[in-house]
Design a protein around this motif. Structure first.
Motif, mmCIF file in Angstrom:
data_model
loop_
_atom_site.group_PDB
_atom_site.id
_atom_site.type_symbol
_atom_site.label_atom_id
_atom_site.label_comp_id
_atom_site.label_asym_id
_atom_site.label_seq_id
_atom_site.Cartn_x
_atom_site.Cartn_y
_atom_site.Cartn_z
ATOM 1 N N ASN A 19 1.838 -3.457 4.559
ATOM 2 C CA ASN A 19 1.231 -2.582 4.573
ATOM 3 C C ASN A 19 2.093 -1.305 5.514
ATOM 4 O O ASN A 19 2.080 -0.985 6.670
ATOM 5 N N LEU A 20 2.271 -0.263 4.410
ATOM 6 C CA LEU A 20 2.450 1.116 5.203
ATOM 7 C C LEU A 20 1.758 1.966 4.931
ATOM 8 O O LEU A 20 1.962 2.529 5.411
ATOM 9 N N TYR A 21 0.293 1.989 4.585
ATOM 10 C CA TYR A 21 -0.270 2.868 5.068
ATOM 11 C C TYR A 21 -0.708 2.939 7.064
ATOM 12 O O TYR A 21 -1.165 3.480 6.680
ATOM 13 N N GLU A 22 -0.431 1.730 7.174
ATOM 14 C CA GLU A 22 -0.876 2.078 8.679
ATOM 15 C C GLU A 22 -0.182 1.699 9.235
ATOM 16 O O GLU A 22 0.284 1.086 10.883
ATOM 17 N N ASP A 23 1.584 1.436 9.595
ATOM 18 C CA ASP A 23 2.863 1.425 10.109
ATOM 19 C C ASP A 23 2.859 3.059 11.033
ATOM 20 O O ASP A 23 3.905 3.972 9.990
ATOM 21 N N LEU A 24 2.341 3.817 11.928
ATOM 22 C CA LEU A 24 3.168 4.855 12.265
ATOM 23 C C LEU A 24 3.841 4.890 12.541
ATOM 24 O O LEU A 24 4.968 6.784 12.380
ATOM 25 N N PRO A 25 5.154 4.889 12.777
ATOM 26 C CA PRO A 25 6.668 4.721 13.414
ATOM 27 C C PRO A 25 7.312 5.159 11.733
ATOM 28 O O PRO A 25 7.926 6.437 11.316
ATOM 29 N N PHE A 26 6.925 4.619 10.061
ATOM 30 C CA PHE A 26 7.337 5.155 9.257
ATOM 31 C C PHE A 26 6.612 5.612 8.754
ATOM 32 O O PHE A 26 7.191 6.624 8.262
ATOM 33 N N ASN A 27 5.083 6.301 8.951
ATOM 34 C CA ASN A 27 4.692 7.479 8.296
ATOM 35 C C ASN A 27 5.244 8.786 9.137
ATOM 36 O O ASN A 27 5.226 9.694 8.861
ATOM 37 N N GLU A 28 5.668 8.837 10.366
ATOM 38 C CA GLU A 28 5.931 9.770 10.693
ATOM 39 C C GLU A 28 7.768 10.321 10.721
ATOM 40 O O GLU A 28 7.582 11.254 11.057
ATOM 41 N N GLU A 29 8.307 9.245 10.171
ATOM 42 C CA GLU A 29 9.409 9.273 9.200
ATOM 43 C C GLU A 29 9.049 10.426 8.637
ATOM 44 O O GLU A 29 10.066 11.717 8.284
ATOM 45 N N GLY A 30 8.179 9.456 7.777
ATOM 46 C CA GLY A 30 8.218 10.703 6.182
ATOM 47 C C GLY A 30 7.410 12.149 6.403
ATOM 48 O O GLY A 30 8.271 13.126 5.893
ATOM 49 N N LYS A 31 6.281 12.236 7.196
ATOM 50 C CA LYS A 31 6.551 12.613 7.867
ATOM 51 C C LYS A 31 7.463 13.924 8.340
ATOM 52 O O LYS A 31 7.238 15.929 8.021
ATOM 53 N N GLU A 32 8.099 13.873 8.981
ATOM 54 C CA GLU A 32 9.276 14.348 9.176
ATOM 55 C C GLU A 32 10.004 15.393 8.101
ATOM 56 O O GLU A 32 10.458 16.422 8.802
ATOM 57 N N LYS A 33 10.346 14.826 7.490
ATOM 58 C CA LYS A 33 11.382 14.985 5.913
ATOM 59 C C LYS A 33 10.175 15.499 5.056
ATOM 60 O O LYS A 33 10.513 16.303 4.730
ATOM 61 N N SER A 75 0.973 -1.170 -0.211
ATOM 62 C CA SER A 75 0.082 -0.162 0.114
ATOM 63 C C SER A 75 1.177 1.296 0.343
ATOM 64 O O SER A 75 1.860 0.730 0.253
ATOM 65 N N ASN A 76 0.165 2.483 -0.186
ATOM 66 C CA ASN A 76 0.825 3.861 0.178
ATOM 67 C C ASN A 76 0.679 4.315 1.171
ATOM 68 O O ASN A 76 0.241 3.266 2.219
ATOM 69 N N PRO A 77 1.495 4.805 1.858
ATOM 70 C CA PRO A 77 1.821 5.141 3.023
ATOM 71 C C PRO A 77 0.340 5.844 3.446
ATOM 72 O O PRO A 77 -0.129 6.658 2.458
ATOM 73 N N TYR A 78 0.028 6.756 4.838
ATOM 74 C CA TYR A 78 -1.110 7.295 4.769
ATOM 75 C C TYR A 78 -0.891 8.297 4.013
ATOM 76 O O TYR A 78 -0.239 8.877 4.140
ATOM 77 N N TYR A 79 -2.605 8.400 3.935
ATOM 78 C CA TYR A 79 -2.809 10.094 3.342
ATOM 79 C C TYR A 79 -4.515 9.463 2.938
ATOM 80 O O TYR A 79 -4.732 8.395 3.619
ATOM 81 N N GLU A 80 -5.279 10.726 3.411
ATOM 82 C CA GLU A 80 -6.045 10.916 3.865
ATOM 83 C C GLU A 80 -7.482 10.464 2.742
ATOM 84 O O GLU A 80 -7.648 11.284 2.011
ATOM 85 N N ASN A 81 -7.901 9.563 3.034
ATOM 86 C CA ASN A 81 -8.697 9.260 1.836
ATOM 87 C C ASN A 81 -9.660 7.904 2.347
ATOM 88 O O ASN A 81 -8.643 6.873 2.338
ATOM 89 N N CYS A 82 -11.333 8.325 3.132
ATOM 90 C CA CYS A 82 -11.292 6.847 3.743
ATOM 91 C C CYS A 82 -11.557 5.852 2.615
ATOM 92 O O CYS A 82 -11.815 5.014 2.792
ATOM 93 N N PHE A 83 -11.901 5.635 0.832
ATOM 94 C CA PHE A 83 -12.024 5.052 0.229
ATOM 95 C C PHE A 83 -10.491 4.227 0.269
ATOM 96 O O PHE A 83 -10.911 2.536 0.495
ATOM 97 N N TYR A 84 -9.904 4.700 0.837
ATOM 98 C CA TYR A 84 -7.925 4.055 0.398
ATOM 99 C C TYR A 84 -7.922 2.857 1.709
ATOM 100 O O TYR A 84 -7.688 2.158 1.235
#
Length: 214
Positions: free
Chosen positions: A167-181, A137-146
């Motif tokens: 499951n990249l979408y629901e992995d919080l540490p992975f998504n936090e790393e992306g958000k920080e960058k 999956s993609n990392p998290y982005y706000e889309n209820c259908f996805y």
């Protein structure tokens, strides 16, 4: 089985050398925001895999035309065996509000729905050899259908032992790393930059394929 990138152990990259891996997807697999360079190309350079990359931007899982995942998968060359095959859970199906559908216990599967297209591709790949069939999956982005598509893949991977869902979408540490960058790693809410692929995505795909193929 469901995998989360932040929980993967490190492995020996040498085990991936010359492993032939198929990649089917749309713009994220292609590398839309980095001139056609994605984690697939990075894996080929760094881990020395043999990558067979079939990626076309804007395409869907749902089999509505000749550019769909299903149609393109059936045109790929399977004369040489694969060691693994990875399919992108396309964000295009979510943005275009394609029909989700539901899992069927046996064929025929309705490949005009997302669930049916996934089952169709899995059945096709099972006939081509005994190798891991993987989705990501993609990392998290706000889309209820996805989110619903991710929910289906969680369910499907939990009951189908041959299916592996990254499951990249629901992995919080992975998504936090992306958000920080921020924009260093993501060109927009969907597409990684080249730096994002190299520094953020490629290391976890290396770990994942090492775990699967060692």
């Amino acid at each position: 089985m469901i995998y989360y990138p932040s929980k993967l152990p490190s492995g020996d990259l040498s085990s991936l050398k010359e492993k032939r891996i198929g990649f089917l997807g749309s713009s994220v697999t292609y590398g839309w925001a980095s001139n056609g360079y994605s984690f697939v190309d990075a894996l080929e350079e760094k881990a020395k895999i043999i990558a067979v990359k079939e990626a076309v931007s804007g395409t869907t899982l749902v089999n509505e035309d000749s550019s769909s995942y299903v149609a393109r998968l059936k045109k790929m060359d399977f004369s040489h065996p694969f060691d693994a095959f990875l399919i992108q859970l396309s964000t295009n199906d979510a943005s275009k509000q394609k029909t989700l559908g539901e899992e069927r216990k046996e064929p025929p599967y309705d490949d005009l729905t997302i669930c049916g297209a996934i089952q169709t591709m899995v059945a096709f790949l099972k006939d081509k050899g005994n190798f891991p069939i993987c989705f990501y999956s993609n990392p998290y982005y706000e889309n209820c259908f996805y989110q619903k598509m991710v929910n289906f893949m969680n369910h499907f991977a939990s009951i189908q032992k041959e299916i592996h869902f990254f499951n990249l979408y629901e992995d919080l540490p992975f998504n936090e790393e992306g958000k920080e960058k921020g924009i260093l790693y993501m060109a927009d809410s969907i597409h990684p930059t080249k730096e994002g692929y190299l520094e953020w995505w490629t290391p976890i795909f290396e770990k994942w394929f090492t775990l699967l193929l060692s």
